[in-house]
Design an enzyme around this catalytic site. Structure first.
Site, PDB file in Angstrom:
ATOM      1  N   ASP A 256       0.942  -1.197   0.092  1.00 37.76           N
ATOM      2  CA  ASP A 256       0.065  -0.033   0.084  1.00 37.76           C
ATOM      3  C   ASP A 256       0.807   1.156  -0.156  1.00 37.76           C
ATOM      4  O   ASP A 256       1.989   1.099   0.470  1.00 37.76           O
ATOM      5  CB  ASP A 256      -0.833   0.123   1.238  1.00 37.76           C
TER       6      ASP A 256
ATOM      7  N   ASP B 125       3.856   1.684  -4.450  1.00 35.35           N
ATOM      8  CA  ASP B 125       2.887   2.249  -5.534  1.00 35.35           C
ATOM      9  C   ASP B 125       2.576   1.627  -6.626  1.00 35.35           C
ATOM     10  O   ASP B 125       3.620   1.324  -7.286  1.00 35.35           O
ATOM     11  CB  ASP B 125       3.544   3.903  -5.782  1.00 35.35           C
ATOM     12  N   VAL B 126       1.537   0.988  -6.579  1.00 33.50           N
ATOM     13  CA  VAL B 126       1.380   0.178  -7.769  1.00 33.50           C
ATOM     14  C   VAL B 126       1.595   0.635  -9.302  1.00 33.50           C
ATOM     15  O   VAL B 126       1.600  -0.087 -10.375  1.00 33.50           O
ATOM     16  CB  VAL B 126      -0.152  -0.738  -7.850  1.00 33.50           C
TER      17      VAL B 126
ATOM     18  N   ASN C 249      -6.214  -5.236  -5.381  1.00 32.75           N
ATOM     19  CA  ASN C 249      -7.420  -4.361  -4.854  1.00 32.75           C
ATOM     20  C   ASN C 249      -7.176  -2.931  -5.027  1.00 32.75           C
ATOM     21  O   ASN C 249      -8.206  -1.867  -4.970  1.00 32.75           O
ATOM     22  CB  ASN C 249      -7.760  -4.710  -3.493  1.00 32.75           C
TER      23      ASN C 249
ATOM     24  N   TYR D  79     -13.614   6.410 -14.320  1.00 33.56           N
ATOM     25  CA  TYR D  79     -13.627   5.198 -13.422  1.00 33.56           C
ATOM     26  C   TYR D  79     -14.264   4.047 -14.022  1.00 33.56           C
ATOM     27  O   TYR D  79     -13.547   2.878 -13.816  1.00 33.56           O
ATOM     28  CB  TYR D  79     -14.364   5.633 -12.158  1.00 33.56           C
TER      29      TYR D  79
ATOM     30  N   LYS E 221     -12.531   0.307 -14.822  1.00 29.51           N
ATOM     31  CA  LYS E 221     -13.051  -1.096 -14.257  1.00 29.51           C
ATOM     32  C   LYS E 221     -13.633  -1.984 -15.335  1.00 29.51           C
ATOM     33  O   LYS E 221     -13.681  -3.151 -15.144  1.00 29.51           O
ATOM     34  CB  LYS E 221     -14.239  -0.830 -13.217  1.00 29.51           C
TER      35      LYS E 221
ATOM     36  N   ALA F 195     -19.686   0.554  -1.439  1.00 32.01           N
ATOM     37  CA  ALA F 195     -19.471   0.031  -0.228  1.00 32.01           C
ATOM     38  C   ALA F 195     -18.954   1.094   0.864  1.00 32.01           C
ATOM     39  O   ALA F 195     -18.493   2.055   0.384  1.00 32.01           O
ATOM     40  CB  ALA F 195     -18.326  -0.911  -0.489  1.00 32.01           C
TER      41      ALA F 195
ATOM     42  N   THR G  78     -16.817   2.511   3.001  1.00 34.29           N
ATOM     43  CA  THR G  78     -15.324   2.472   3.095  1.00 34.29           C
ATOM     44  C   THR G  78     -14.868   3.828   3.362  1.00 34.29           C
ATOM     45  O   THR G  78     -15.580   4.932   3.114  1.00 34.29           O
ATOM     46  CB  THR G  78     -14.442   1.661   1.753  1.00 34.29           C
TER      47      THR G  78
HETATM   48  P1  NAD Z   1     -10.014   3.008   0.225  1.00 37.56           P
HETATM   49  O1  NAD Z   1      -9.625   4.336  -0.203  1.00 37.56           O
HETATM   50  O2  NAD Z   1     -10.604   2.875   1.567  1.00 37.56           O
HETATM   51  O3  NAD Z   1      -8.728   1.782   0.160  1.00 37.56           O
HETATM   52  C1  NAD Z   1      -7.879   1.967  -0.896  1.00 37.56           C
HETATM   53  C2  NAD Z   1      -6.379   1.608  -0.522  1.00 37.56           C
HETATM   54  O4  NAD Z   1      -5.603   1.825  -1.815  1.00 37.56           O
HETATM   55  C3  NAD Z   1      -5.872   2.679   0.447  1.00 37.56           C
HETATM   56  O5  NAD Z   1      -5.199   1.921   1.451  1.00 37.56           O
HETATM   57  C4  NAD Z   1      -4.754   3.281  -0.643  1.00 37.56           C
HETATM   58  O6  NAD Z   1      -3.657   4.051   0.259  1.00 37.56           O
HETATM   59  C5  NAD Z   1      -4.662   2.343  -1.506  1.00 37.56           C
HETATM   60  N1  NAD Z   1      -3.798   2.815  -2.539  1.00 37.56           N
HETATM   61  C6  NAD Z   1      -4.221   3.807  -3.770  1.00 37.56           C
HETATM   62  N2  NAD Z   1      -3.654   3.945  -4.612  1.00 37.56           N
HETATM   63  C7  NAD Z   1      -2.633   3.105  -4.474  1.00 37.56           C
HETATM   64  C8  NAD Z   1      -1.294   2.925  -5.152  1.00 37.56           C
HETATM   65  N3  NAD Z   1      -1.307   3.835  -6.336  1.00 37.56           N
HETATM   66  N4  NAD Z   1      -0.575   1.922  -4.706  1.00 37.56           N
HETATM   67  C9  NAD Z   1      -0.797   1.120  -3.743  1.00 37.56           C
HETATM   68  N5  NAD Z   1      -1.848   1.368  -2.950  1.00 37.56           N
HETATM   69  C10 NAD Z   1      -2.957   2.188  -3.145  1.00 37.56           C
HETATM   70  O7  NAD Z   1     -10.855   2.367  -1.102  1.00 37.56           O
HETATM   71  P2  NAD Z   1     -12.029   1.230  -0.881  1.00 37.56           P
HETATM   72  O8  NAD Z   1     -13.260   1.603  -1.108  1.00 37.56           O
HETATM   73  O9  NAD Z   1     -11.663   0.157   0.038  1.00 37.56           O
HETATM   74  O10 NAD Z   1     -11.647   0.488  -2.601  1.00 37.56           O
HETATM   75  C11 NAD Z   1     -10.916  -0.700  -2.855  1.00 37.56           C
HETATM   76  C12 NAD Z   1     -11.013  -0.852  -4.195  1.00 37.56           C
HETATM   77  O11 NAD Z   1     -12.514  -1.273  -4.293  1.00 37.56           O
HETATM   78  C13 NAD Z   1     -10.600   0.000  -5.341  1.00 37.56           C
HETATM   79  O12 NAD Z   1     -10.119  -0.637  -6.242  1.00 37.56           O
HETATM   80  C14 NAD Z   1     -12.021   0.515  -5.512  1.00 37.56           C
HETATM   81  O13 NAD Z   1     -12.352   0.863  -7.133  1.00 37.56           O
HETATM   82  C15 NAD Z   1     -12.933  -0.797  -5.272  1.00 37.56           C
HETATM   83  N6  NAD Z   1     -14.488  -0.353  -5.167  1.00 37.56           N
HETATM   84  C16 NAD Z   1     -14.844   0.475  -4.219  1.00 37.56           C
HETATM   85  C17 NAD Z   1     -16.169   0.693  -4.059  1.00 37.56           C
HETATM   86  C18 NAD Z   1     -16.581   1.429  -2.984  1.00 37.56           C
HETATM   87  O14 NAD Z   1     -17.859   1.611  -2.905  1.00 37.56           O
HETATM   88  N7  NAD Z   1     -15.945   1.746  -1.753  1.00 37.56           N
HETATM   89  C19 NAD Z   1     -16.948   0.073  -5.087  1.00 37.56           C
HETATM   90  C20 NAD Z   1     -16.594  -0.748  -5.965  1.00 37.56           C
HETATM   91  C21 NAD Z   1     -15.202  -1.048  -6.268  1.00 37.56           C
END
Ligand code: NAD
Length: 249
Positions: free
Chosen positions: A37, A52-53, A79, A144, A148, A177, A179
């Site tokens: 992360d 950093d991915v 993720n 976005y 996806k 979700a 989060t």
């Molecule tokens: P979040 O922001 O709570 O967590 C995301 C994490 O990814 C964070 O810890 C951040 O530091 C890390 N991150 C971001 N960019 C990064 C990078 N370049 N390299 C490494 N780490 C990195 O988000 P979340 O809601 O838990 O989302 C996680 C995944 O779920 C994402 O892929 C998002 O697109 C997907 N998603 C989320 C939702 C939603 O409603 N929350 C819905 C559909 C899909």
């Protein structure tokens, strides 16, 4: 359940939200888990690595260190992801490149780096976090959604390519979700309570999905118990993809 006993898992974006819930669940079910992360602040039993991915050298180095420390990699959860808002005019080319670099290339880079380790595993699985946005036309989410949609297509193509390697590749499609990400979006809204109510109402169950519910689906797909499941997308969206109920009175 102890279906992950003896397995080694890497979770990107595992320090928050869906990724953190997944990392904790895999660990609770017996896996040794490395979190990659930008801000890898995680507690025992998780081990965090800064990565950093969108940086190929950082990905290669972090995967190598995590694999050495874990003694291999059986499960990769791609993720990490970032959001983008607006219609097709809203984002500059630079922003398009940035979001696709993290959300799409990030998963490709991670999988590429983990492949040699996954090929050696008797229970190899990759799970990509996709989104309902790959399936449904959500308002003001062009960039976005494009990212996806690419994750969905990439999941299927990679699942085909690695059939003979014994690596299963699937994705989950969460609805909205609850989060920290969505918390930040709500905080920025003019009326956060109204915005939360609108997002909840959009999902047929009338509520947001929880991070634990998405983690459970990721664990299902990653588990060696799901050994015939590859090239699938599992919706965790309160019915948003498939159902058209009448509006509640
Ligand atoms: P979040 O922001 O709570 O967590 C995301 C994490 O990814 C964070 O810890 C951040 O530091 C890390 N991150 C971001 N960019 C990064 C990078 N370049 N390299 C490494 N780490 C990195 O988000 P979340 O809601 O838990 O989302 C996680 C995944 O779920 C994402 O892929 C998002 O697109 C997907 N998603 C989320 C939702 C939603 O409603 N929350 C819905 C559909 C899909």
């Amino acid at each position: 359940m102890t279906d992950f006993e003896g397995l080694r898992a890497v979770v990107t974006g595992g320090a928050s939200g869906i990724g953190l819930a997944t990392a904790r669940l895999l660990a609770a079910r017996g896996a040794r888990v490395a979190v990659l992360d930008l801000k890898p602040d995680v507690d025992d039993p998780l081990t965090g690595y800064r990565c950093d991915v969108s940086d190929d050298a950082a990905v290669t180095a972090a995967v190598s260190v995590a694999a050495s420390s874990l003694g291999g990699i059986d499960v990769l959860v791609n993720n990490a992801g970032i959001g983008a808002q607006g219609d097709v005019t809203a984002n500059s080319d630079d922003e398009w490149h940035r979001v696709l670099d993290v959300n799409v290339l990030g998963m490709a880079r991670m999988t590429r780096a983990a492949l040699p380790h996954l090929r050696r595993s008797p229970a190899a699985a990759v799970v990509n976090t996709c989104s309902i946005a790959a399936w449904q036309g959500l308002p003001n989410r062009v960039l976005y959604s494009a990212s996806k949609g690419a994750v969905m297509a990439m999941t299927l193509a990679m699942a085909t390519d690695h059939l003979d390697d014994g690596i299963r590749i699937n994705c989950v499609c969460p609805g909205t979700a609850d989060t920290p990400w969505v918390g930040r979006l709500l905080d920025a809204a003019a009326d956060p309570a109204a915005e939360r109510a609108a997002l909840a109402a959009r999902q047929p169950m009338g509520r947001l999905v929880t991070a634990d519910e998405v983690a459970h689906a990721i664990a299902y797909l990653a588990s060696p118990l799901s050994s015939s499941t590859t090239g699938t997308a599992v919706a965790v969206d309160g019915g948003m993809y498939g159902l058209r109920p009448r509006p509640r009175p």
